[in-house]
Scaffold this motif. Sequence first.
Motif, PDB file in Angstrom:
ATOM      1  N   UNK A 280       0.833  -1.191   0.000  1.00  0.00           N
ATOM      2  CA  UNK A 280       0.000   0.000   0.000  1.00  0.00           C
ATOM      3  C   UNK A 280       0.871   1.246   0.000  1.00  0.00           C
ATOM      4  N   UNK A 281       0.451   2.321  -0.654  1.00  0.00           N
ATOM      5  CA  UNK A 281       1.259   3.553  -0.651  1.00  0.00           C
ATOM      6  C   UNK A 281       1.232   4.290   0.673  1.00  0.00           C
TER       7      UNK A 281
ATOM      8  N   UNK B 132       6.549  -3.126  13.708  1.00  0.00           N
ATOM      9  CA  UNK B 132       6.141  -3.440  12.334  1.00  0.00           C
ATOM     10  C   UNK B 132       6.263  -2.176  11.487  1.00  0.00           C
ATOM     11  N   UNK B 133       6.716  -2.340  10.262  1.00  0.00           N
ATOM     12  CA  UNK B 133       6.813  -1.234   9.309  1.00  0.00           C
ATOM     13  C   UNK B 133       6.677  -1.799   7.907  1.00  0.00           C
ATOM     14  N   UNK B 134       5.788  -1.211   7.106  1.00  0.00           N
ATOM     15  CA  UNK B 134       5.631  -1.715   5.738  1.00  0.00           C
ATOM     16  C   UNK B 134       6.659  -1.064   4.813  1.00  0.00           C
TER      17      UNK B 134
ATOM     18  N   UNK C  82       9.419   2.059   5.356  1.00  0.00           N
ATOM     19  CA  UNK C  82      10.876   1.851   5.293  1.00  0.00           C
ATOM     20  C   UNK C  82      11.524   2.781   4.272  1.00  0.00           C
ATOM     21  N   UNK C  83      10.855   2.981   3.144  1.00  0.00           N
ATOM     22  CA  UNK C  83      11.417   3.881   2.137  1.00  0.00           C
ATOM     23  C   UNK C  83      11.388   5.329   2.606  1.00  0.00           C
TER      24      UNK C  83
ATOM     25  N   UNK D 165      15.230  -2.321   6.968  1.00  0.00           N
ATOM     26  CA  UNK D 165      14.267  -2.834   7.943  1.00  0.00           C
ATOM     27  C   UNK D 165      14.214  -1.912   9.160  1.00  0.00           C
ATOM     28  N   UNK D 166      13.024  -1.736   9.699  1.00  0.00           N
ATOM     29  CA  UNK D 166      12.840  -0.866  10.864  1.00  0.00           C
ATOM     30  C   UNK D 166      12.430  -1.625  12.115  1.00  0.00           C
ATOM     31  N   UNK D 167      12.184  -2.920  11.995  1.00  0.00           N
ATOM     32  CA  UNK D 167      11.731  -3.702  13.152  1.00  0.00           C
ATOM     33  C   UNK D 167      12.824  -3.709  14.217  1.00  0.00           C
ATOM     34  N   UNK D 168      12.461  -3.319  15.423  1.00  0.00           N
ATOM     35  CA  UNK D 168      13.407  -3.258  16.525  1.00  0.00           C
ATOM     36  C   UNK D 168      14.066  -1.907  16.693  1.00  0.00           C
TER      37      UNK D 168
END
Length: 446
Positions: free
Chosen positions: A131-132, A146-148, A152-153, A160-163
Amino acid sequence: MRSPGLHTRLSLLLLLAALLGGLAHAALSSWASTWSTAALLVGLALLLLAMIALAGLMLAPLRRLLRALEGSVLSYRDGDFSMSLAAPSHGQPPELAELLRLHSELGLALREQRQQLAQRELLLDSVVQNTPVAMLLCQPQGQISYANLAARQLLAKGRSLVGANLNTLLADAPEALAAALQNPQDQLVSVPENGQEEQFHISQRSLLLQGQAQRLLLLRRMTRELSRQEVASWKRVIRVMSHELNNSLAPISSLAHSGAELARRGQIERLEAVFKSIGGRAGHLHQFLSGYASFAKLPLPQPAAVLWPEFLAGLRAHCQFELLGGWPEQPGFFDAGQIEQALLNLIKNAHEAGGPPGEVSLSLRSDGETLVLTVADRGPGMSEAVLAQALLPFYSTKRSASGGGTGLGLALAREIAEAHGGRISLANRSDGGLAVSLLLHGQARA
C-alpha cells in the motif's frame, strides 16, 4: 461383535469384585480353623493382586486415551494442530471410540482454520506491504514492531525498521515530520522532500495487540490527491462564478433594457430606481469577484521588522481573541499586512467553528529562527476526511443560509505562509477543538 461399553465394563468389574470378595469371606470363615495365618495372608494378597490386574486390564484403554488427550491438548496450547490420535483399535469401548472420532474432527477443523488464517495473514501482509500509505506499529517506549515498505522507504531508505527506535529515526527526519509524529493528534503537514514540498496526512491510533499497548501511525502522501482535488476545485469555482455572473448580469441586462425604454417614453423620474438597482447588482458582483482576486493575485510579501504591541493592537481592532503566553522578546520579521490577513481568516474560522467565543485564542512562540503563530478554538474539530482537504482552495464545509463559505480562508493562509518560506499545520486538539499554526522561518533577521 460389538465391544462392551465403558459403563458395562465398570459394572462387570464391580460385580466381579463383589463376587470375589464374598467368596473370599466365605473361604476365610470356613477355613480359618484349618489354615494358618500366613497362608491366609498369602491368599488375600494373591486375591488383591488379581483384582488389581483385572482392573488395570479393563481400564487400560481409558488410561491410554487420557495420556493421548493430554499430549494433544498440550500441543494445541503451543499452537501445534498437526497432532492426531490413532484410530480406535478393535475392542475399544464405543464411548472412547466416539471421543476419539470427535477429537480427530476437532483437530482437522483447527488445522483448516489455522491454514485459512495463515493464508489471510499472508494476503493482508501483501496488501499492507504494497500500500502507498506508510504504516508503523510502535510500542509505548518507541520501539518499532512493524513497518511496511512505504514506511521503510520514507524513514530508512528501504532498510528494515523492526526493533529500531522511532525517536532515534526522527532525529534525522525533517523537523516538520518529526514534530507531527510526536504529536498524538491527526494533522496535515508539509515536508520538504527532493527539493519540493510534500503534503502528508498523519493519523495515529492506540490499540491493543496480543495484550500489549501499541501505537499505529499512518502517513499518507497527499500531494497528488491535493493536485487532483485542486483541479476539481477549479472546475467547481468556475461553475460558481458562472452562476454568480449570470445571476448578476441577467438582472443588469434586464434593468438596462427597462431604463432605455423608460428614457424613450420620457419617464425620467423612474430612472433613478433603475440605476440604483443596477449599481447594487454591480456592487455585489464587484465584492464577489474581489474575494477571489485577492487569492489569485497575492503579491510577494515585503518582510519588515514588526513590533508586537502595535501588530496585536491592530489585530484586536478587527477581531476578538485571547492572547496566551504574551509575545516573543524579539520583533517579528514578516509582511505585517499579509500575516494580519491570514490571522484574521483563521480567527474568523475559529469563531465560526461552533465553540465558545471566549475560547478562541492566539499564541505566539519563537523557536530559534522559526516563529509559530497558533489560532485555537474549542469547536468540534475536523474529521479525517475534512482535515485531508481543508487546505484546498474553495473547499468549504459551511452550509449557511447565505450560501456557505468561499473556502478561501485556510487556502489563503496557506499561500501567505508558503510565500514567507513557511508552512501551515492543522491538528485536532486532544481535549476538543482545532489548532491551526503558521510557521514562519528566517525570523533571526529581525
